[in-house]
Design an enzyme around this catalytic site. Structure first.
Site, short mmCIF file in Angstrom:
data_model
loop_
_atom_site.label_atom_id
_atom_site.label_comp_id
_atom_site.label_asym_id
_atom_site.label_seq_id
_atom_site.Cartn_x
_atom_site.Cartn_y
_atom_site.Cartn_z
N ASP A 1 -29.81 15.20 12.39
CA ASP A 1 -28.55 14.55 12.78
C ASP A 1 -27.50 15.55 13.26
OD1 ASP A 1 -28.19 15.63 10.25
OD2 ASP A 1 -26.91 14.00 9.54
N ASP B 1 -35.56 15.75 9.09
CA ASP B 1 -34.44 16.11 8.23
C ASP B 1 -34.29 15.05 7.12
OD1 ASP B 1 -32.02 17.38 7.38
OD2 ASP B 1 -30.87 15.96 8.58
#
Length: 207
Positions: free
Chosen positions: A176, A12
């Site tokens: 996250d 990410d």
């Protein structure tokens, strides 16, 4: 990770690679006259015009015009972009070094919910390091605004798996968001949920 049969990494962008400063972004928007920005902009779960641009359903110009309508005043494109990009702080050099190191051992992909304004800023200001540029860190970058879909939708993971020709059970996804990780797990992808700004290099250190 190699011992666990992991060959591919899906990483990410915001929170995992790029440090974010939500308060700075809110403050800069408020100074432009966007008084209710905190109610309208939830970084963790985007809605409305923010999610539309994240999925590439509207252009950057339409996004800026939408913000001007919300503010009810004339604000320049540059002012809007500066406030919006102030969310993005930096990518620590040790993470860029780590990406380069990981590329010699794994096939590394980026999978990010992002938008054109943020992506261009990151490419020009955050990824350049020594002689390296964004294309040096990843086999391919999968971006929500180009794919017209976003995490945690299963379709975005399925599209990446098919396009990259990778096996879910040979893939580790680092994000996250627990919600995004759960969606990946349901397709057989291994996951690691990183804390904001965490140094997750320990995942790749032999014990």
């Amino acid at each position: 990770m190699k011992s666990k049969g992991i060959k591919n990494l899906l990483i990410d962008l915001g929170g995992v690679l790029i440090n974010l400063d939500r308060q700075r972004c809110m403050k800069n928007f408020k100074e432009l006259g966007f008084t209710d920005v905190e109610e309208r902009l939830n970084i963790q779960q985007l809605h409305g015009i923010f999610m539309q641009q994240e999925k590439g359903l509207i252009t950057s110009a339409e996004f800026r015009n939408g913000l001007r309508d919300m503010m009810g005043k004339v604000v320049s494109d540059n002012q809007i972009d500066a406030a919006w990009n102030s969310l993005l702080v930096d990518i620590p050099k040790h993470k860029l070094d780590l990406l380069l190191e990981l590329r010699s051992k794994y096939v590394v992909y980026l999978l990010s919910n992002t938008n054109e304004i943020h992506w261009r800023y990151a490419c020009h200001n955050l990824f350049p390091y020594r002689t390296f540029r964004v294309e040096d860190y990843f086999e391919k970058a999968y971006l929500s605004y180009e794919m017209h879909m976003a995490k945690p939708e299963a379709d975005i993971f399925k599209a990446v798996i098919e396009d990259a020709g990778i096996e879910p059970q040979e893939t580790l996804f680092i994000d996250d968001s627990e919600l995004n990780c759960k969606a990946a797990q349901e397709l057989g992808i291994s996951t690691y949920t990183a804390e904001a700004g965490e140094d997750w290099s320990h995942l790749f250190k032999s014990k």
